[in-house]
Motif scaffolding. Structure first.
Motif, PDB file in Angstrom:
ATOM      1  N   SER A 109       0.805  -1.229   0.000  1.00 53.04           N
ATOM      2  CA  SER A 109       0.000   0.000   0.000  1.00 53.04           C
ATOM      3  C   SER A 109       0.833   1.271   0.000  1.00 53.04           C
ATOM      4  CB  SER A 109      -0.931   0.008   1.216  1.00 53.04           C
ATOM      5  OG  SER A 109      -0.186   0.178   2.415  1.00 53.04           O
ATOM      6  N   GLY A 110       2.026   1.217   0.564  1.00 54.05           N
ATOM      7  CA  GLY A 110       2.827   2.428   0.722  1.00 54.05           C
ATOM      8  C   GLY A 110       2.268   3.346   1.798  1.00 54.05           C
ATOM      9  N   CYS A 111       1.344   2.835   2.602  1.00 55.72           N
ATOM     10  CA  CYS A 111       0.666   3.627   3.629  1.00 55.72           C
ATOM     11  C   CYS A 111       0.964   3.057   5.018  1.00 55.72           C
ATOM     12  CB  CYS A 111      -0.847   3.590   3.415  1.00 55.72           C
ATOM     13  SG  CYS A 111      -1.406   4.348   1.894  1.00 55.72           S
ATOM     14  N   PRO A 112       0.795   3.877   6.057  1.00 55.70           N
ATOM     15  CA  PRO A 112       0.904   3.353   7.415  1.00 55.70           C
ATOM     16  C   PRO A 112      -0.127   2.246   7.645  1.00 55.70           C
ATOM     17  CG  PRO A 112       0.925   5.750   7.431  1.00 55.70           C
ATOM     18  CD  PRO A 112       0.559   5.320   6.035  1.00 55.70           C
ATOM     19  N   THR A 113       0.246   1.291   8.454  1.00 60.99           N
ATOM     20  CA  THR A 113      -0.633   0.174   8.782  1.00 60.99           C
ATOM     21  C   THR A 113      -0.714   0.070  10.301  1.00 60.99           C
ATOM     22  OG1 THR A 113      -0.026  -0.975   6.754  1.00 60.99           O
ATOM     23  CG2 THR A 113      -0.962  -2.305   8.498  1.00 60.99           C
ATOM     24  N   TYR A 114      -1.927  -0.180  10.792  1.00 55.62           N
ATOM     25  CA  TYR A 114      -2.164  -0.223  12.231  1.00 55.62           C
ATOM     26  C   TYR A 114      -2.926  -1.494  12.561  1.00 55.62           C
ATOM     27  CZ  TYR A 114      -3.974   1.353  16.785  1.00 55.62           C
ATOM     28  OH  TYR A 114      -4.301   1.475  18.121  1.00 55.62           O
ATOM     29  N   THR A 115      -2.450  -2.208  13.564  1.00 58.06           N
ATOM     30  CA  THR A 115      -3.139  -3.429  13.989  1.00 58.06           C
ATOM     31  C   THR A 115      -3.284  -3.448  15.501  1.00 58.06           C
ATOM     32  OG1 THR A 115      -1.061  -4.674  14.113  1.00 58.06           O
ATOM     33  CG2 THR A 115      -2.291  -4.816  12.046  1.00 58.06           C
ATOM     34  N   ILE A 116      -4.322  -4.127  15.940  1.00 57.42           N
ATOM     35  CA  ILE A 116      -4.494  -4.420  17.365  1.00 57.42           C
ATOM     36  C   ILE A 116      -4.764  -5.919  17.468  1.00 57.42           C
ATOM     37  CG2 ILE A 116      -5.800  -4.016  19.476  1.00 57.42           C
ATOM     38  CD1 ILE A 116      -6.668  -1.318  18.323  1.00 57.42           C
ATOM     39  N   HIS A 117      -3.969  -6.584  18.275  1.00 50.03           N
ATOM     40  CA  HIS A 117      -4.143  -8.006  18.554  1.00 50.03           C
ATOM     41  C   HIS A 117      -4.340  -8.168  20.056  1.00 50.03           C
ATOM     42  CE1 HIS A 117      -1.890  -8.121  14.747  1.00 50.03           C
ATOM     43  NE2 HIS A 117      -2.524  -9.248  14.539  1.00 50.03           N
ATOM     44  N   ASP A 118      -5.055  -9.185  20.439  1.00 50.10           N
ATOM     45  CA  ASP A 118      -5.201  -9.512  21.852  1.00 50.10           C
ATOM     46  C   ASP A 118      -4.333 -10.718  22.168  1.00 50.10           C
ATOM     47  OD1 ASP A 118      -7.002  -7.471  22.243  1.00 50.10           O
ATOM     48  OD2 ASP A 118      -8.764  -8.763  22.174  1.00 50.10           O
ATOM     49  N   SER A 177      -7.272  -4.568  11.948  1.00 48.36           N
ATOM     50  CA  SER A 177      -6.156  -4.429  11.006  1.00 48.36           C
ATOM     51  C   SER A 177      -6.593  -3.392   9.965  1.00 48.36           C
ATOM     52  CB  SER A 177      -5.798  -5.769  10.362  1.00 48.36           C
ATOM     53  OG  SER A 177      -6.916  -6.369   9.770  1.00 48.36           O
ATOM     54  N   ALA A 178      -5.815  -2.321   9.865  1.00 55.45           N
ATOM     55  CA  ALA A 178      -6.218  -1.211   9.013  1.00 55.45           C
ATOM     56  C   ALA A 178      -5.037  -0.577   8.302  1.00 55.45           C
ATOM     57  CB  ALA A 178      -6.928  -0.150   9.852  1.00 55.45           C
ATOM     58  N   THR A 179      -5.324  -0.102   7.102  1.00 49.25           N
ATOM     59  CA  THR A 179      -4.388   0.717   6.350  1.00 49.25           C
ATOM     60  C   THR A 179      -4.873   2.159   6.479  1.00 49.25           C
ATOM     61  OG1 THR A 179      -3.940  -1.060   4.787  1.00 49.25           O
ATOM     62  CG2 THR A 179      -3.457   1.178   4.051  1.00 49.25           C
ATOM     63  N   ILE A 180      -3.962   3.033   6.855  1.00 48.36           N
ATOM     64  CA  ILE A 180      -4.327   4.439   7.025  1.00 48.36           C
ATOM     65  C   ILE A 180      -3.938   5.152   5.735  1.00 48.36           C
ATOM     66  CG2 ILE A 180      -3.980   6.535   8.380  1.00 48.36           C
ATOM     67  CD1 ILE A 180      -3.255   4.602  10.718  1.00 48.36           C
ATOM     68  N   GLU A 181      -4.949   5.481   4.966  1.00 49.26           N
ATOM     69  CA  GLU A 181      -4.694   6.094   3.659  1.00 49.26           C
ATOM     70  C   GLU A 181      -4.500   7.578   3.788  1.00 49.26           C
ATOM     71  OE1 GLU A 181      -7.469   4.650   0.742  1.00 49.26           O
ATOM     72  OE2 GLU A 181      -6.255   2.855   0.520  1.00 49.26           O
ATOM     73  N   SER A 182      -4.218   8.207   2.679  1.00 48.21           N
ATOM     74  CA  SER A 182      -3.891   9.628   2.612  1.00 48.21           C
ATOM     75  C   SER A 182      -4.913  10.490   3.355  1.00 48.21           C
ATOM     76  CB  SER A 182      -3.828  10.051   1.142  1.00 48.21           C
ATOM     77  OG  SER A 182      -3.355  11.357   1.059  1.00 48.21           O
ATOM     78  N   TRP A 183      -4.416  11.474   4.046  1.00 49.43           N
ATOM     79  CA  TRP A 183      -5.271  12.402   4.772  1.00 49.43           C
ATOM     80  C   TRP A 183      -4.605  13.763   4.797  1.00 49.43           C
ATOM     81  CZ3 TRP A 183      -1.836   9.217   7.114  1.00 49.43           C
ATOM     82  CH2 TRP A 183      -0.997   9.761   8.080  1.00 49.43           C
TER      83      TRP A 183
END
Length: 186
Positions: A109-118, A177-183
């Motif tokens: 993606s070339g974008c920041p990626t954010y995840t949360i796992h338990d 699990s998310a990709t943070i796209e342009s903002w």
């Protein structure tokens, strides 16, 4: 792993939000910020929960070599010094799917990626393992470095972090699990 598109406010931890803004501020007109911005910034206040990785190879054949691993990261993975090792050698094989997929998503993606796992500690307490991955480059285009920021949060308060990521017999449960796209920065 399915990555949803998310806004930057999905990131919960203050230090990770600061790093996300730092990344965006240095992106400018490039696809991704240049690594030189990180080298010029004083990140010592958050360094214990950071990892810097070099991207070796391309696409699905890429590997992620650890250049720096903060003290807290080393503790939860049960290794004192991971420098020079590949991430797929440090993460237990049973966790490669959920552990490595976000890094490959950053490359795609070339974008920041954010995840949360338990995950759970030795005493059965649930810990939210939040990971923000930020792509960087030496030329502003080709991703050749990733900055990873980790937060471990337990709603019950203190938890046992020693070798936390090596104790599970099954992969951590994916919460987000998310990709943070342009903002646009405000």
């Amino acid at each position: 792993m399915d990555f949803k598109v998310a806004r930057p406010d999905v990131v919960r931890a203050i230090n990770q939000r600061w790093l996300l803004k730092f990344w965006k501020r240095h992106q400018g007109t490039s696809k991704v910020p240049q690594w030189q911005a990180v080298e010029a910034e004083n990140l010592t206040r958050v360094s214990t929960s950071l990892s810097f990785l070099d991207v070796i190879g391309k696409g699905d054949a890429a590997r992620f070599q650890i250049r720096f691993h903060g003290g807290m990261i080393a503790k939860v993975y049960g290794a004192i010094d991971c420098r020079g090792r590949y991430l797929d050698d440090v993460i237990p094989a049973k966790n490669h799917g959920t552990g490595l997929a976000p890094y490959f998503q950053v490359l795609r993606s070339g974008c920041p990626t954010y995840t949360i796992h338990d995950v759970t500690d030795r005493n059965g307490r649930v810990i939210h393992f939040e990971r923000l991955l930020l792509p960087f480059s030496h030329d502003g285009e080709s991703i050749d470095r990733i900055l990873a920021a980790f937060e471990f949060i337990c709603e019950d308060g203190a938890f046992d972090s020693d070798a936390l990521m090596k104790m599970k017999t099954e992969p951590p449960a994916v919460r987000l699990s998310a990709t943070i796209e342009s903002w646009t920065m405000v």
